[in-house]
Scaffold this motif. Structure first.
Motif, short mmCIF file in Angstrom:
data_model
loop_
_atom_site.label_atom_id
_atom_site.label_comp_id
_atom_site.label_asym_id
_atom_site.label_seq_id
_atom_site.Cartn_x
_atom_site.Cartn_y
_atom_site.Cartn_z
N ALA A 16 0.68 -1.05 -0.04
CA ALA A 16 0.10 -0.10 0.07
C ALA A 16 0.86 1.31 0.08
N SER A 17 2.30 1.21 0.27
CA SER A 17 2.92 2.21 0.46
C SER A 17 4.44 1.94 0.37
N GLY A 18 5.39 2.78 0.11
CA GLY A 18 6.76 2.43 0.26
C GLY A 18 7.25 1.87 1.75
N MET A 19 6.69 2.48 2.68
CA MET A 19 6.74 2.32 4.21
C MET A 19 6.29 1.13 4.49
N SER B 223 6.15 -1.63 2.40
CA SER B 223 7.20 -2.49 1.97
C SER B 223 8.28 -2.60 2.83
N ILE B 224 8.75 -1.51 3.18
CA ILE B 224 9.96 -1.46 4.17
C ILE B 224 9.86 -2.16 5.68
N ASN B 225 8.38 -1.90 6.10
CA ASN B 225 7.95 -2.70 7.12
C ASN B 225 7.92 -4.17 6.92
N VAL C 179 19.52 7.87 5.42
CA VAL C 179 18.46 6.91 4.73
C VAL C 179 17.26 8.07 4.82
N TYR C 180 16.32 7.83 4.12
CA TYR C 180 15.14 8.52 4.04
C TYR C 180 14.66 8.65 5.40
N GLY C 181 14.08 10.02 5.72
CA GLY C 181 13.57 10.02 7.08
C GLY C 181 12.49 9.31 7.70
N LEU D 169 20.14 -0.31 2.42
CA LEU D 169 20.85 0.97 1.81
C LEU D 169 19.94 1.58 0.86
N GLU D 170 20.39 2.85 0.39
CA GLU D 170 19.72 3.66 -0.58
C GLU D 170 21.10 4.21 -1.32
N THR D 171 20.53 4.24 -2.67
CA THR D 171 21.72 4.91 -3.58
C THR D 171 21.09 5.29 -4.70
N ILE E 255 17.77 -3.15 -0.66
CA ILE E 255 18.08 -1.72 -1.43
C ILE E 255 16.85 -1.12 -1.48
N ASP E 256 16.74 -0.07 -1.10
CA ASP E 256 15.66 0.93 -1.64
C ASP E 256 15.95 1.78 -2.98
N ASN E 257 15.47 1.22 -4.09
CA ASN E 257 15.76 1.57 -5.37
C ASN E 257 14.92 2.63 -5.73
N THR E 258 14.09 3.39 -5.07
CA THR E 258 13.22 4.44 -5.19
C THR E 258 13.79 5.56 -6.29
N PHE E 259 14.88 6.07 -5.82
CA PHE E 259 15.49 7.29 -6.52
C PHE E 259 16.01 6.96 -7.82
N ALA E 260 16.62 5.50 -7.97
CA ALA E 260 17.22 5.29 -9.40
C ALA E 260 16.22 4.82 -10.08
N HIS F 4 10.76 -0.39 -3.18
CA HIS F 4 10.39 0.86 -3.77
C HIS F 4 9.42 1.35 -3.21
N SER F 5 9.31 2.83 -3.26
CA SER F 5 8.23 3.75 -2.99
C SER F 5 7.56 3.67 -4.42
N LEU F 6 6.50 3.03 -4.87
CA LEU F 6 5.83 3.38 -6.40
C LEU F 6 5.18 4.63 -6.52
N THR F 7 4.97 5.39 -5.25
CA THR F 7 4.72 6.52 -5.15
C THR F 7 5.39 7.55 -5.95
N LYS F 8 6.64 7.45 -6.48
CA LYS F 8 7.61 8.30 -7.02
C LYS F 8 7.72 8.08 -8.41
N TYR F 9 8.81 7.49 -8.86
CA TYR F 9 8.91 7.55 -10.44
C TYR F 9 8.10 6.58 -11.17
N VAL G 271 -0.74 8.67 -6.96
CA VAL G 271 -1.02 7.38 -6.36
C VAL G 271 0.19 6.93 -5.31
N VAL G 272 -0.24 6.26 -3.93
CA VAL G 272 0.89 5.89 -3.03
C VAL G 272 0.91 4.39 -3.20
N GLY G 273 2.14 3.74 -3.25
CA GLY G 273 2.51 2.62 -3.31
C GLY G 273 3.97 2.02 -2.83
N GLY G 274 3.97 0.79 -2.73
CA GLY G 274 5.31 0.14 -2.35
C GLY G 274 5.47 -1.24 -3.10
C1 LIG Z 1 13.58 6.66 -0.86
C2 LIG Z 1 12.19 6.58 -0.25
N1 LIG Z 1 11.89 5.37 0.27
C3 LIG Z 1 10.48 5.08 0.62
C4 LIG Z 1 9.75 6.44 0.81
C5 LIG Z 1 8.46 5.90 1.43
O1 LIG Z 1 7.50 5.67 0.23
P1 LIG Z 1 6.02 6.03 0.54
O2 LIG Z 1 5.80 7.66 0.72
O3 LIG Z 1 5.28 5.63 -0.61
O4 LIG Z 1 5.49 5.24 1.98
C6 LIG Z 1 10.08 7.37 0.44
C7 LIG Z 1 9.04 8.60 0.50
O5 LIG Z 1 9.46 9.79 0.26
C8 LIG Z 1 11.42 7.74 -0.17
O6 LIG Z 1 11.64 8.80 -0.55
#
Ligand SMILES: Cc1ncc(COP(=O)(O)O)c(C=O)c1O
Length: 400
Positions: A84-87, A89-91, A109-111, A152-154, A181-186, A203-208, A215-218
């Motif tokens: 349902a969100s990137g968070m 998926s991290i959870n 790392v992302y806040g 990690l993130e990169t 690896i959080d590949n959201t940025f790349a 991934h946070s699908l919310t982004k790219y 939409v918010v997703g992971g």
């Molecule tokens: C790198 C990165 N990972 C994870 C998240 C969390 O994703 P979401 O907002 O879809 O829960 C974000 C959100 O800004 C992010 O920038």
């Protein structure tokens, strides 16, 4: 790509083709090209337990299945799970851990990731070490017998630091830990961490991947069937799954990921070079610039350098605030990865929770500005930034 879906085992096709077709066959009954939105919670069974692959939509939904197959294909993964969100998926990755486990992760790392680590899972007796992930020795030194995960993130946020994925994954495996690896940025268009040795991509699908800020997703992707089973268990047991409308929107977004990313990268490169020459700009953080300390590793592990960049003005916090408030095309907003350009100031916004001294020590100055470069015309974007900087700062640059 026609009806023999198994034969297009995807690696035959390039990512531009897979982003449009993978996981999506025309409907066999109607011929409809697009994956239907299966707005449905439960499924008919012919006899108890005898169903056609679906029982209940938290456990599985056909629209979500197509999205998961599409995302897996993009990341060169055998398995994909949508959330349902990137968070969420991290959870789910953290659900794999046990009380007493230790996690090594980045100090930038992302806040939200930092928050779930320290404000949720430390209470469950997981321990976290936050280190400079650009230094493989520091990563290695942080490992203990109890270390079960390297996260990690990169590129990182907001300084676009680059982590050597292959090197970091090797350290994790030498220590019998998982590497996620959080590949959201790349995005998978620019970087495929599973090919570089990672065990899980998040991934946070919310982004790219969604790409349109609607939409918010992971998602989690892996090549390890056992790991996927465990992730699937928590996906269903915890229940933070995306609805079919959200899955549909992301599927619609991934079709144009390659063309969007090309324009994001091209625009970001031009803006980074322009900023680097600007008299009011002290420093530009963009891995595509040769001056960036991670440029060489980025050039090896990424296909291009992405659409995110940050820069430091020769200005006060207030003056930088005036710049981000003055733009017309760049919208002052958090988040990233949509077609529209966004601008934000980490000190009073995304990184406000970090005490100033700590923030400065981490290299996040008061005048740092982060930009998610959209796909508008780059000349309009530069003119917008130039005007905003000129009108906010005492010494107008006059450069365009
Ligand atoms: C790198 C990165 N990972 C994870 C998240 C969390 O994703 P979401 O907002 O879809 O829960 C974000 C959100 O800004 C992010 O920038």
């Amino acid at each position: 790509m026609d009806d023999d879906s198994d034969s297009r085992s995807d690696d035959e096709f390039r990512i531009e083709t897979r982003s449009i077709h993978a996981g999506q066959d025309p409907n066999p009954e109607t011929g409809a090209l697009m994956t239907p939105i299966h707005a449905n919670s439960t499924y008919e069974q012919d006899a108890p337990g005898d169903h056609r692959g679906y029982e209940y939509s938290r456990t599985g939904n056909p629209t979500r299945t197509d999205l998961e197959a599409n995302l897996a294909s993009l990341e060169n993964a055998d398995y994909g799970r949508a959330f349902a969100s990137g968070m969420a998926s991290i959870n789910t990755v953290l659900n794999l851990l046990e009380t007493g486990d230790h996690v090594v992760t980045g100090n930038d790392v992302y806040g939200g990731t930092h928050r779930i680590f320290t404000q949720v899972y430390e209470d469950y007796d997981l321990e976290f070490s936050f280190v400079d992930m650009t230094d493989l020795d520091e990563i290695e030194a942080a490992f203990r017998d109890e270390t079960a995960l390297l996260w990690l993130e990169t590129p990182t946020n907001p300084l676009m630091s680059i982590v050597d994925v292959e090197g970091a994954a090797a350290i994790a495996h030498e220590n019998d830990a998982l590497c996620a690896i959080d590949n959201t940025f790349a995005t998978p268009y620019l970087q495929r961490p599973l090919d570089l040795g990672a065990d899980i991509v998040s991934h946070s699908l919310t982004k790219y991947l969604g790409g349109h800020s609607d939409v918010v997703g992971g998602a989690l992707l892996t090549n390890d069937g056992e790991l996927d089973e465990r992730l699937g268990f928590y996906q269903n047991a915890v229940g933070a799954t995306p609805g079919p409308f959200d899955a549909f929107l992301v599927l619609r977004g991934t079709k144009t990921l390659p063309v969007r990313m090309e324009r994001h990268c091209e625009n970001a490169r031009v803006i980074a070079e322009w900023l680097a020459d600007h008299p009011d700009v002290d420093r530009v953080y963009y891995p595509g610039l040769e001056s960036h300390p991670g440029h060489e590793i980025a050039a090896e592990q990424m296909d291009d350098f992405g659409g995110m960049l940050s820069f430091e003005l020769d200005a006060s916090l207030e003056e930088a605030s005036a710049v981000v408030s003055n733009t017309e095309i760049f919208t002052l907003a958090e988040s990233l990865g949509g077609v529209e350009s966004l601008i934000e100031q980490p000190a009073p916004m995304t990184h406000a929770a970090i005490p100033r001294e700590e923030r400065l020590e981490a290299g996040l100055s008061d005048s740092l500005i982060r930009v998610s470069v959209g796909i508008e015309h780059v000349d309009d974007l530069i003119a917008d930034l130039d005007e905003a900087i000129d009108s906010a700062l005492a010494s107008p640059s006059g450069s365009t």
